[in-house]
Scaffold this active site. Structure first.
Site, PDB file in Angstrom:
ATOM      1  N   LYS A  22     -16.109  19.014   2.305  1.00 57.19           N
ATOM      2  CA  LYS A  22     -15.529  17.811   1.164  1.00 57.19           C
ATOM      3  C   LYS A  22     -15.944  18.496   0.109  1.00 57.19           C
ATOM      4  O   LYS A  22     -15.569  19.831  -1.057  1.00 57.19           O
ATOM      5  CB  LYS A  22     -16.304  17.081   0.825  1.00 57.19           C
ATOM      6  CG  LYS A  22     -16.564  16.266  -0.084  1.00 57.19           C
ATOM      7  CD  LYS A  22     -17.164  14.804  -0.731  1.00 57.19           C
ATOM      8  CE  LYS A  22     -19.022  14.555  -1.020  1.00 57.19           C
ATOM      9  NZ  LYS A  22     -19.547  14.735  -2.140  1.00 57.19           N
ATOM     10  N   ASN A  23     -17.502  19.594   0.880  1.00 55.04           N
ATOM     11  CA  ASN A  23     -17.903  20.475  -0.680  1.00 55.04           C
ATOM     12  C   ASN A  23     -17.927  21.755  -0.446  1.00 55.04           C
ATOM     13  O   ASN A  23     -17.955  22.010  -1.514  1.00 55.04           O
ATOM     14  CB  ASN A  23     -19.841  19.821  -0.610  1.00 55.04           C
ATOM     15  CG  ASN A  23     -20.423  18.549  -0.667  1.00 55.04           C
ATOM     16  OD1 ASN A  23     -19.152  17.980  -1.186  1.00 55.04           O
ATOM     17  ND2 ASN A  23     -21.444  18.570  -0.321  1.00 55.04           N
ATOM     18  N   CYS A 117     -22.953  10.908  -6.878  1.00 55.01           N
ATOM     19  CA  CYS A 117     -23.911   9.719  -6.715  1.00 55.01           C
ATOM     20  C   CYS A 117     -24.805   9.816  -7.067  1.00 55.01           C
ATOM     21  O   CYS A 117     -25.614  10.479  -7.807  1.00 55.01           O
ATOM     22  CB  CYS A 117     -24.362  10.019  -5.185  1.00 55.01           C
ATOM     23  SG  CYS A 117     -23.202  10.057  -3.765  1.00 55.01           S
ATOM     24  N   ARG A 122     -30.142  13.857 -12.187  1.00 52.35           N
ATOM     25  CA  ARG A 122     -29.811  15.285 -11.733  1.00 52.35           C
ATOM     26  C   ARG A 122     -29.359  16.425 -12.414  1.00 52.35           C
ATOM     27  O   ARG A 122     -28.475  16.076 -12.963  1.00 52.35           O
ATOM     28  CB  ARG A 122     -28.055  15.202 -11.202  1.00 52.35           C
ATOM     29  CG  ARG A 122     -28.438  13.616  -9.651  1.00 52.35           C
ATOM     30  CD  ARG A 122     -27.385  12.836  -9.192  1.00 52.35           C
ATOM     31  NE  ARG A 122     -26.917  14.661  -7.494  1.00 52.35           N
ATOM     32  CZ  ARG A 122     -26.241  14.720  -7.113  1.00 52.35           C
ATOM     33  NH1 ARG A 122     -25.053  13.308  -7.002  1.00 52.35           N
ATOM     34  NH2 ARG A 122     -25.147  15.672  -6.053  1.00 52.35           N
ATOM     35  N   ASP A 306     -27.616  15.190   3.408  1.00 48.76           N
ATOM     36  CA  ASP A 306     -26.858  14.288   3.955  1.00 48.76           C
ATOM     37  C   ASP A 306     -26.535  14.092   4.480  1.00 48.76           C
ATOM     38  O   ASP A 306     -25.426  12.939   4.863  1.00 48.76           O
ATOM     39  CB  ASP A 306     -25.860  15.473   2.508  1.00 48.76           C
ATOM     40  CG  ASP A 306     -25.257  15.665   1.138  1.00 48.76           C
ATOM     41  OD1 ASP A 306     -26.201  15.700   0.621  1.00 48.76           O
ATOM     42  OD2 ASP A 306     -24.524  16.947   1.311  1.00 48.76           O
ATOM     43  N   ARG A 398     -14.870   8.385  -0.870  1.00 51.93           N
ATOM     44  CA  ARG A 398     -14.839   9.204  -1.592  1.00 51.93           C
ATOM     45  C   ARG A 398     -15.271  10.752  -0.688  1.00 51.93           C
ATOM     46  O   ARG A 398     -14.394  11.534  -1.251  1.00 51.93           O
ATOM     47  CB  ARG A 398     -15.936   9.750  -2.925  1.00 51.93           C
ATOM     48  CG  ARG A 398     -16.946   8.490  -4.115  1.00 51.93           C
ATOM     49  CD  ARG A 398     -16.890   9.168  -4.774  1.00 51.93           C
ATOM     50  NE  ARG A 398     -17.180  10.255  -4.725  1.00 51.93           N
ATOM     51  CZ  ARG A 398     -18.732  10.673  -4.846  1.00 51.93           C
ATOM     52  NH1 ARG A 398     -20.029   9.658  -4.823  1.00 51.93           N
ATOM     53  NH2 ARG A 398     -18.813  11.868  -4.595  1.00 51.93           N
TER      54      ARG A 398
HETATM   55  N1  EPU Z   1     -31.190  20.880  -9.200  1.00 51.31           N
HETATM   56  C1  EPU Z   1     -32.087  20.709 -10.678  1.00 51.31           C
HETATM   57  N2  EPU Z   1     -31.576  22.270 -11.393  1.00 51.31           N
HETATM   58  C2  EPU Z   1     -30.212  22.183 -11.290  1.00 51.31           C
HETATM   59  C3  EPU Z   1     -29.436  21.997 -10.639  1.00 51.31           C
HETATM   60  C4  EPU Z   1     -29.993  21.400  -9.422  1.00 51.31           C
HETATM   61  O1  EPU Z   1     -33.859  20.671 -10.734  1.00 51.31           O
HETATM   62  O2  EPU Z   1     -29.419  22.897 -12.325  1.00 51.31           O
HETATM   63  C5  EPU Z   1     -32.460  20.089  -8.648  1.00 51.31           C
HETATM   64  C6  EPU Z   1     -31.486  18.451  -8.067  1.00 51.31           C
HETATM   65  O3  EPU Z   1     -32.333  17.615  -9.319  1.00 51.31           O
HETATM   66  C7  EPU Z   1     -32.071  18.532  -6.576  1.00 51.31           C
HETATM   67  C8  EPU Z   1     -32.112  20.339  -6.157  1.00 51.31           C
HETATM   68  O4  EPU Z   1     -31.655  20.915  -7.260  1.00 51.31           O
HETATM   69  O5  EPU Z   1     -33.182  17.820  -6.781  1.00 51.31           O
HETATM   70  C9  EPU Z   1     -31.027  20.485  -5.503  1.00 51.31           C
HETATM   71  O6  EPU Z   1     -29.580  19.881  -5.852  1.00 51.31           O
HETATM   72  P1  EPU Z   1     -28.125  20.745  -5.222  1.00 51.31           P
HETATM   73  O7  EPU Z   1     -28.010  21.170  -6.594  1.00 51.31           O
HETATM   74  O8  EPU Z   1     -27.888  21.878  -4.482  1.00 51.31           O
HETATM   75  O9  EPU Z   1     -27.165  19.437  -5.076  1.00 51.31           O
HETATM   76  P2  EPU Z   1     -25.686  18.964  -5.528  1.00 51.31           P
HETATM   77  O10 EPU Z   1     -25.307  20.751  -5.855  1.00 51.31           O
HETATM   78  O11 EPU Z   1     -25.817  18.240  -7.561  1.00 51.31           O
HETATM   79  C10 EPU Z   1     -24.861  19.041  -3.335  1.00 51.31           C
HETATM   80  C11 EPU Z   1     -23.546  18.562  -3.215  1.00 51.31           C
HETATM   81  C12 EPU Z   1     -24.963  17.267  -2.890  1.00 51.31           C
HETATM   82  C13 EPU Z   1     -26.074  17.718  -1.865  1.00 51.31           C
HETATM   83  C14 EPU Z   1     -26.493  18.787  -2.490  1.00 51.31           C
HETATM   84  C15 EPU Z   1     -27.729  19.175  -1.145  1.00 51.31           C
HETATM   85  C16 EPU Z   1     -22.015  19.074  -3.357  1.00 51.31           C
HETATM   86  C17 EPU Z   1     -20.496  18.320  -4.381  1.00 51.31           C
HETATM   87  N3  EPU Z   1     -22.896  18.228  -3.248  1.00 51.31           N
HETATM   88  O12 EPU Z   1     -24.935  18.972  -4.470  1.00 51.31           O
HETATM   89  O13 EPU Z   1     -23.845  16.110  -1.685  1.00 51.31           O
HETATM   90  O14 EPU Z   1     -26.652  16.093  -1.719  1.00 51.31           O
HETATM   91  O15 EPU Z   1     -26.069  20.230  -2.787  1.00 51.31           O
HETATM   92  O16 EPU Z   1     -27.241  19.819  -0.825  1.00 51.31           O
HETATM   93  O17 EPU Z   1     -21.863  20.271  -3.062  1.00 51.31           O
HETATM   94  C18 EPU Z   1     -22.950  15.050  -0.790  1.00 51.31           C
HETATM   95  O18 EPU Z   1     -21.956  15.899   0.017  1.00 51.31           O
HETATM   96  O19 EPU Z   1     -22.695  13.291  -0.554  1.00 51.31           O
HETATM   97  C19 EPU Z   1     -23.927  15.197  -1.912  1.00 51.31           C
HETATM   98  C20 EPU Z   1     -24.386  13.948  -2.613  1.00 51.31           C
END
Ligand code: EPU
Length: 429
Positions: A22-23, A117, A122, A306, A398
């Site tokens: 998915k990701n 989610c 976020r 995850d 999803r």
């Molecule tokens: N963060 C910040 N600022 C930013 C970006 C992130 O503070 O600009 C913080 C977030 O709040 C969090 C940490 O950094 O505490 C990591 O966030 P990250 O950006 O890595 O998460 P994401 O890209 O929003 C993706 C996956 C998530 C998975 C996370 C961590 C996708 C679409 N989503 O989210 O997947 O939990 O990386 O591995 O790739 C899921 O698939 O169920 C899911 C939630």
């Protein structure tokens, strides 16, 4: 209105085929906008988040043709940088990747802030910091809309303040067609980052170092169309591995990259679960008790956040006391309140949950609170005594293709029930 009805207690046995990641899919599909030719993407999971990505592509003017359930052909030549409105962007978190690609392709993007989610706040400050470093201007607009524009994107060095999958992907997407070289330091190393880089390079990009914490992107003027097959979903694989362990089953999880599963395999083995690795499959079985264990989530190659709710179900059934620490998200334990209805004994203090294992979970009516927590509830219901009903399953669907059918094929007693017009209909799986 749909829900799952699960009669727990069956050992899962047999083989399950893992779908595409998915990701990776939700990063690769927007990336097609950067291309000047037709792209054929194979092994895409047939899930709601992919449907949302395709809907946004079509809205932008791409021609999207479904070849079959898991293959799609996209012609991005008609894409223009129109607004991505709230009703499309709110369907999933990854809609923010359309900022990176529209900025990278047209120098302008207007996208509503994403959904996804709910783990508390976020932020996307690191994405915006990256765009700004490349020369873009970021302006918040009305009603949660954000505008990012640049005369010309120019490569730069960007150090991420925290390891962020989303920021790493978004900066890569914006930088691929920028002038000069971009260096992302403290980059995320998840398998889907490598998959995205491989796709971009197949189209003619010059991205090096993906999978390490320094990624170098030398901008190019032009990207060709490409045919590309998405990697297997590490988290879906891990979910079936944990389900096999939770039900004392014996399951061959096929179409996996065992290297991507190492942190999950290591923890399962520590808990007394047998895991045998093959070239592109793992067999997971359990005959003895579950040993207590401590788990801490970390960015890749650490234990994935995850998989945190799924492993929580196993810890809740382990002998003795186990500690589960969440180090990626601030608020990812809300689902434990629901699991308590099934007898789970856990104390949560901030980002730490302490489990006192119990030998047998009991069935209960529960609500999926988000994607991974929802699937963890399915695992708990499969292992529990009695009949559980899980509502709000749209969260699960999803991100998991045919999850009810795949569990049913492994011997689970699971039915997906829909209730249109107040009239209960049962769909056989
Ligand atoms: N963060 C910040 N600022 C930013 C970006 C992130 O503070 O600009 C913080 C977030 O709040 C969090 C940490 O950094 O505490 C990591 O966030 P990250 O950006 O890595 O998460 P994401 O890209 O929003 C993706 C996956 C998530 C998975 C996370 C961590 C996708 C679409 N989503 O989210 O997947 O939990 O990386 O591995 O790739 C899921 O698939 O169920 C899911 C939630």
């Amino acid at each position: 209105m749909e829900k799952y009805i699960i009669n727990g207690g069956n050992r899962l046995e047999g083989e399950v085929e893992v779908s595409g990641a998915k990701n990776a899919a939700v990063a690769i599909l927007p990336a097609v906008v950067l291309s000047d030719g037709i792209c054929r993407i194979e092994n895409i999971p047939n899930i709601a988040d992919v449907a949302s990505s395709l809907e946004i592509l079509a809205h932008l003017g791409a021609r999207v043709r479904r070849i079959n359930k898991n293959t799609v052909e996209i012609d991005p030549r008609g894409v223009s940088p129109v607004v991505v409105p709230h009703d499309l962007a709110r369907q999933m978190r990854a809609s923010y990747y359309f900022i990176g690609v529209l900025l990278g392709r047209f120098g302008t993007a207007r996208v509503s802030m994403p959904g996804g989610c709910n783990f508390g706040v976020r932020p996307i400050d690191q994405h915006l910091k990256g765009f700004t470093a490349l020369g873009a201007e970021v302006s918040p607009m009305e009603q949660g809309m954000i505008e990012v524009t640049a005369q010309r994107l120019v490569g730069n060095s960007i150090y991420l303040d925290m390891v962020s999958v989303g920021a790493t992907v978004n900066i890569m997407l914006a930088a691929v067609r920028a002038r000069g070289t971009t260096v992302i330091e403290n980059a995320a190393k998840e398998p889907h980052i490598v998959d995205l880089a491989n796709f971009l390079n197949t189209m003619g990009a010059d991205v090096r170092g993906a999978g390490t914490d320094v990624i170098k992107i030398r901008g190019v003027d032009h990207l060709d169309g490409a045919t590309y097959s998405i990697i297997p979903d590490q988290i879906e694989a891990g979910t079936y591995m944990v389900a096999a362990a939770a039900t004392a089953g014996n399951v061959l999880v096929r179409n996996v990259i065992p290297k991507h599963l190492e942190s999950i395999t290591a923890k399962l083995m520590e808990m007394g679960v047998q895991v045998e690795e093959y070239d592109d499959a793992v067999r997971v079985s359990r005959t003895g008790p579950i040993h207590h264990c401590n788990v801490k989530t970390m960015p890749h190659p650490g234990f994935p956040t995850d998989m945190q709710p799924q492993i929580a179900v196993l810890l809740s059934m382990a002998e003795g006391t186990s500690i589960l620490t969440e180090s990626v998200w601030d608020n990812r334990f809300r689902y434990i309140e629901e699991l308590r209805r099934m007898g789970v004994q856990a104390q949560v203090d901030g980002k730490v949950a302490v489990f006192q294992g119990i030998p047998q979970l009991t069935a209960a009516p529960i609500k999926a609170t988000d994607l991974r927590a929802g699937v963890a509830m399915v695992i708990a219901a499969l292992a529990a005594r009695g009949t559980s009903e899980i509502e709000e399953i749209q969260h699960i669907e999803r991100g998991y293709e045919d999850v009810d059918k795949k569990f049913a094929a492994l011997g689970a007693d699971i039915r997906r029930v829909s209730q249109p017009d107040g009239d209960m209909k049962i769909k056989a799986v």
